[in-house]
Write an enzyme that holds these catalytic residues in place. Sequence first.
Site, PDB file in Angstrom:
ATOM      1  N   HIS A  76     -17.019  -3.011  26.300  1.00 16.80           N
ATOM      2  CA  HIS A  76     -16.314  -3.996  25.468  1.00 16.80           C
ATOM      3  C   HIS A  76     -17.303  -4.772  24.596  1.00 16.80           C
ATOM      4  CE1 HIS A  76     -13.079  -7.098  24.820  1.00 16.80           C
ATOM      5  NE2 HIS A  76     -14.153  -7.825  24.570  1.00 16.80           N
ATOM      6  N   GLU A  77     -18.351  -5.320  25.205  1.00 21.04           N
ATOM      7  CA  GLU A  77     -19.310  -6.118  24.428  1.00 21.04           C
ATOM      8  C   GLU A  77     -20.125  -5.248  23.485  1.00 21.04           C
ATOM      9  OE1 GLU A  77     -18.923  -9.176  24.460  1.00 21.04           O
ATOM     10  OE2 GLU A  77     -17.614  -9.225  26.214  1.00 21.04           O
ATOM     11  N   HIS A 121     -18.192  -4.923  20.293  1.00 19.00           N
ATOM     12  CA  HIS A 121     -18.359  -6.086  19.405  1.00 19.00           C
ATOM     13  C   HIS A 121     -19.665  -5.988  18.619  1.00 19.00           C
ATOM     14  CE1 HIS A 121     -14.891  -8.387  20.552  1.00 19.00           C
ATOM     15  NE2 HIS A 121     -15.242  -8.482  21.821  1.00 19.00           N
ATOM     16  N   ASP A 128     -10.319 -12.555  22.249  1.00 16.90           N
ATOM     17  CA  ASP A 128     -10.730 -11.945  20.979  1.00 16.90           C
ATOM     18  C   ASP A 128      -9.556 -11.856  20.009  1.00 16.90           C
ATOM     19  OD1 ASP A 128     -13.260 -11.567  22.050  1.00 16.90           O
ATOM     20  OD2 ASP A 128     -12.729  -9.612  22.870  1.00 16.90           O
TER      21      ASP A 128
END
Length: 629
Positions: free
Chosen positions: A434-435, A438, A510
């Site tokens: 997930h990170e 980003h 988010d």
Amino acid sequence: MAEELQSPIRQGAHDIAVERERVRRRRVYRLAGAVLAIEAWVITAALAGWPLFPRLPHVDPFLLTIVVFFVAMLLIVVLTTFGTSRSPHLTYRPEQVDVRLDDVIGIDPVKEDVRRSIDLFQTHRRFADQMGGTPRRGLLFEGLPGTGKTMTAKAMAAEAGVPFLFVSATSFQSMYYGATARRIRSYFKALRATARREGGAIGFIEEIDAIALRRGGMLAGAPAYGPSAASACVSSSSARLPGLRGTTTNAVISEGTGGVVNELLVQMQSFDEPTGVDKLYNRVVAAINLLLPAHRQIMQRRPGRAPILLIAATNRADSLDPALLRPGRFDRHLTFSTPDAHGRRALVDHFLTRRSHEVGLDDPALRDRIAAATNGWTPVMIEHLLDEALVNALRRGATTMSFQDVEQARITEMVGIGQPVRYTEAEQRLIATHEAGHATVAWLVAPNRTLEVLTIIRRGDALGLLAHGDCEEVWTHSQYDLQALVQISMGGWVAEELFFGQTTTGPASDLAAATRTAAQMVGAAGMTGSLVSFLAADRDLVSCVLADSAAREQLEGVLDDARSTVRRLLSRNRHLVEALRDALLDRHELIGPEITDVLERAAALAEARAARPALASAVASRVGEKPAA
């Protein structure tokens, strides 16, 4: 010298200095007169054989006890009444204030106006009598906490050489009815008396909004949306359910007391009222004039112009009563903003001169990096950052801070203290993916942003996060910039979908951030075709956009376009996400250049692999060629 020539009112002796010298001489003459009177009485009593002190009459002890008891009870009642009416201020002499305007760093646009206000204060008599102007009586300092409002007020008193009467507005408040107004009257009385006794005085009311809120109802404030909202962002992975985390409207509901505000308004017009002996003399003269004919009236004493400057500080100027803000009360409004890049660099230099640091921190490039990384920080926050860096140095057994100590302190201040948490292997891989999504999107679509921290260590409510900000200090953002912020917010959601086939509750915050940014594009900046600004409704922007069907459709369009763009980007660059994911699983946290190093190596490796088949094909074709005849 040039500055003196540009400011004619600075020429000659200051009126404040002249007034202080005149008051000092009057005080010396009074003391000398009292000493001479006492000496004359002692000499006369010695020559005439009189006792120096009269003998006390004999009093029955029982009667004396009763009298003392009732006098004590009366004193308790009187002192209790007067105690609740006493001014709660603290008086600082000029020599007690250890700060000057040269120590106030980072607010250069405000300092120039402050210096002009000091000049007018010190030459108030010439400005009024010779030039016919009305001196400034009130300054309103408005700004965020920690931007230097109180420090500047103290520096003004020290520069002017007059006493500084400091009071917090909350200390005026009392549980007794009418005591608040009496304390306000006592404070202004002390301010007038000090100004006449010392030749001038500067009063300072901290957080004046505690006693000066708008009269006539309740106030409600909503957060403002502007370009600065996109200057620094944190994309995080949260384990909370959608809808449980999002933006909140900071509503402040206050009900001001009309009597307190009225008393404050009246007292701000009382700077030239007579005090002490002058007031008593005028009362006696007024009583005598009642018995005299018109042509025999005795002139009363006219009050002199008291050299008083009242400064008030607040971070809620929009909630103050409008009657306070008119000229004649607060004549000048000064806004203390967060310092710009040059101001932050000056603050870093100023604070580092007083703190032990390694030689490496004397490098101008490192100091520029610290100033650039603290965009939007107040002077107090920068000072606290360096103090925390010293704490980090102390923890590792050193007595001087290094740049790494400063960076570690900045990360802690920005995203919080890391909390150890035991993830399952699958959950750790999910959060890292997930990170990484980003960070990959941010690196691809926003080259004008700095990737500061990428972590899967829990900080606060976030199980992982990406912190990023503008490379340079900017005050406006283009449509492309805001679209990039929406796409970065979508990066984690799309990464989960691509690598795991489904999404979790992690992207909830988010999606909320993406919705807020997209709402700014739709309802405030006119970037999607409609020129209607929902900010004019004086309500929460996101709520207004979601309530309007056409605006909501445009909002959905912005979010859908961002998701489609991010899906295409990550589908073509899965190797970048995988590289960052593996680095996070190995090290748990990447800081600054460590993030871009991983991405650049992964991109170079992918280019090399793509170039190998073409190179092999070219070599094979050359080997198969027949030699020329």
